[in-house]
Enzyme design. Structure first.
Site, PDB file in Angstrom:
ATOM      1  CE  LYS A 176     124.482  15.026  70.286  1.00  0.00           C
ATOM      2  NZ  LYS A 176     123.165  15.616  70.456  1.00  0.00           N
ATOM      3  CE  LYS A 209     120.943  22.611  67.489  1.00  0.00           C
ATOM      4  NZ  LYS A 209     120.581  22.454  68.896  1.00  0.00           N
ATOM      5  CE  LYS A 255     123.908  19.219  76.048  1.00  0.00           C
ATOM      6  NZ  LYS A 255     123.200  20.124  75.227  1.00  0.00           N
TER       7      LYS A 255
HETATM    8  P1  ATP Z   1     123.333  20.828  71.594  1.00  0.00           P
HETATM    9  O1  ATP Z   1     124.730  20.566  71.119  1.00  0.00           O
HETATM   10  O2  ATP Z   1     123.034  22.280  71.782  1.00  0.00           O
HETATM   11  O3  ATP Z   1     122.913  19.987  72.748  1.00  0.00           O
HETATM   12  P2  ATP Z   1     122.369  19.167  69.435  1.00  0.00           P
HETATM   13  O4  ATP Z   1     123.212  19.388  68.221  1.00  0.00           O
HETATM   14  O5  ATP Z   1     122.557  17.908  70.183  1.00  0.00           O
HETATM   15  O6  ATP Z   1     122.397  20.436  70.375  1.00  0.00           O
HETATM   16  P3  ATP Z   1     119.498  19.237  69.631  1.00  0.00           P
HETATM   17  O7  ATP Z   1     118.779  20.509  69.510  1.00  0.00           O
HETATM   18  O8  ATP Z   1     119.726  18.710  71.019  1.00  0.00           O
HETATM   19  O9  ATP Z   1     120.901  19.299  68.898  1.00  0.00           O
HETATM   20  O10 ATP Z   1     118.800  18.092  68.788  1.00  0.00           O
HETATM   21  C1  ATP Z   1     117.855  18.278  67.784  1.00  0.00           C
HETATM   22  C2  ATP Z   1     117.545  16.955  67.128  1.00  0.00           C
HETATM   23  O11 ATP Z   1     118.680  16.522  66.360  1.00  0.00           O
HETATM   24  C3  ATP Z   1     117.253  15.819  68.108  1.00  0.00           C
HETATM   25  O12 ATP Z   1     116.230  14.995  67.574  1.00  0.00           O
HETATM   26  C4  ATP Z   1     118.542  15.068  68.185  1.00  0.00           C
HETATM   27  O13 ATP Z   1     118.356  13.716  68.532  1.00  0.00           O
HETATM   28  C5  ATP Z   1     119.040  15.207  66.748  1.00  0.00           C
HETATM   29  N1  ATP Z   1     120.496  15.141  66.685  1.00  0.00           N
HETATM   30  C6  ATP Z   1     121.367  15.991  67.264  1.00  0.00           C
HETATM   31  N2  ATP Z   1     122.630  15.648  66.991  1.00  0.00           N
HETATM   32  C7  ATP Z   1     122.553  14.532  66.228  1.00  0.00           C
HETATM   33  C8  ATP Z   1     123.543  13.683  65.617  1.00  0.00           C
HETATM   34  N3  ATP Z   1     124.826  13.918  65.760  1.00  0.00           N
HETATM   35  N4  ATP Z   1     123.100  12.630  64.896  1.00  0.00           N
HETATM   36  C9  ATP Z   1     121.783  12.371  64.741  1.00  0.00           C
HETATM   37  N5  ATP Z   1     120.815  13.137  65.286  1.00  0.00           N
HETATM   38  C10 ATP Z   1     121.177  14.200  66.020  1.00  0.00           C
END
Ligand code: ATP
Ligand code: LTN
Length: 331
Positions: free
Chosen positions: A197, A200, A115
């Site tokens: 990955k 969001k 990040k």
């Molecule tokens: P950001 O982009 O704001 O960092 P994020 O999409 O990575 O957010 P988080 O809030 O960090 O989402 O994650 C919430 C949950 O979803 C965590 O358990 C994380 O491991 C899971 N997660 C997030 N993205 C993925 C993905 N692409 N595949 C599987 N699990 C995911």
């Protein structure tokens, strides 16, 4: 909470719109695990502010995320579902644990490094320190199991290290939690860039499927997903686009790799993508319908928020009280 059941804690940041990756990697498993464990599912808004958020948007997204938890099938009567900032014990234990964590440990965290590398502006101490707050979240509830996607494994490991360090210094205080990574879909990749990955807070809207995307947009995004120039549908690292679509398909249909590959022998990429899109739509459509119902009843959500924050606080304060006594605070 039922005394003889083990405890689960997990959370998602209200930092954008929930993606299919969040659903497959986290929420879907929570809906299964809720039947066997005492569960706390948190909307971790204090983690979301580690990068700049618009205040009105953050408030809206926090409530939206809680509604999505319910729409995905989590029961707010059975589980404790709440917003992190409404339970002050998280911030209090977070500060205390800061004093038992080393700068070097935080500097090694992969998510922080990634990040930070993406940011042009100054990186905040909050982003650096974020795993300590996550440790506080987990340890406050004497958690046994933390179900998360693959990217969070390292943060649960550091939580264990901090807990053991504290226990060694002051006697048994925290339960040492285990991580739970789903067997399928622990890392759903972007549709446009299947080597990164699905996230969001990504800017490219074609890269991710959002749980609240219009149904026709979902099919369109899958049809445009990047694949390769071959024709074969095989589950292999050498074909990241196809592998990712297969992961999505398997998770939405509960099928295993062998059956999924067999299902698509001699099938073209166009037809394959259509099948994947159908499976995703069948998963998401009922979630959207339930979401609309919950969204129409404003008082329902406010009631849940208040009740659940109180339930969470009363458990969290027990652990926090013990910690304060052990380290020498006047209580
Ligand atoms: P950001 O982009 O704001 O960092 P994020 O999409 O990575 O957010 P988080 O809030 O960090 O989402 O994650 C919430 C949950 O979803 C965590 O358990 C994380 O491991 C899971 N997660 C997030 N993205 C993925 C993905 N692409 N595949 C599987 N699990 C995911
Ligand atoms: N750091 C996690 C969100 C999170 C979390 C937690 C997950 C905050 N506190 C406690 C499990 C347990 C993330 O970025 N996905």
């Amino acid at each position: 909470m039922i005394e003889d059941k083990k405890v689960i804690f997990s959370g998602i940041k209200p930092s954008g719109n929930l993606t299919l990756g969040n659903y497959i990697g986290a929420l879907k498993n929570w809906t299964i695990l809720q039947h066997e464990y005492n569960c706390l599912f948190c909307v971790v808004d204090m983690h979301a502010i580690t990068v700049r958020q618009d205040p009105a948007e953050l408030r809206k997204k926090s409530k939206e995320l809680l509604k999505l938890y319910i729409a995905c099938g989590l029961d707010p009567e059975k589980n404790i579902m709440y917003i992190q900032s409404q339970v002050p014990a998280h911030a209090e234990l977070g500060w205390i644990l800061n004093c038992y964590t080393y700068v070097g440990e935080m500097g090694r965290m992969t998510q922080y490094k990634e990040k930070k590398a993406k940011q042009n502006e100054n990186t905040t101490v909050g982003l650096f320190d974020y795993p300590v707050l996550m440790a506080a979240d987990i340890l406050l509830y004497q958690t046994d199991l933390v179900p998360v996607g693959d990217d969070q494994k390292q943060h649960v490991e550091i939580t264990r290290d901090i807990a053991m360090r504290f226990n060694n210094l002051y006697s048994e205080t925290f339960k040492i939690p285990e991580v739970y990574i789903p067997p399928v879909g622990a890392r759903i990749m972007g549709l446009q860039n299947p080597t990164a990955k699905m996230s969001k807070s990504d800017d490219d809207e074609n890269d991710c499927i959002l749980l609240l995307d219009p149904i026709d947009a979902i099919a369109r995004k899958i049809k445009r997903a990047v694949t390769d120039t071959e024709k074969e549908i095989r589950y292999t690292k050498e074909k990241p686009g196809i592998k990712n679509l297969l992961d999505i398909y398997m998770s939405c249909t509960n099928m295993n790799v062998k059956d999924a590959e067999a299902r698509f022998t001699n099938c073209g990429y166009g037809e394959f993508k259509q099948e994947v899109a159908d499976a995703v739509v069948s998963t998401i459509r009922p979630i959207q319908e339930k979401y609309k119902e919950i969204d129409a009843d404003k008082e329902y959500l406010d009631k849940i928020l208040k009740q659940n924050a109180e339930r969470a606080s009363s458990i969290a304060n027990r652990t926090l009280g013990k910690v304060k006594k052990k380290i020498g605070f006047v209580v």
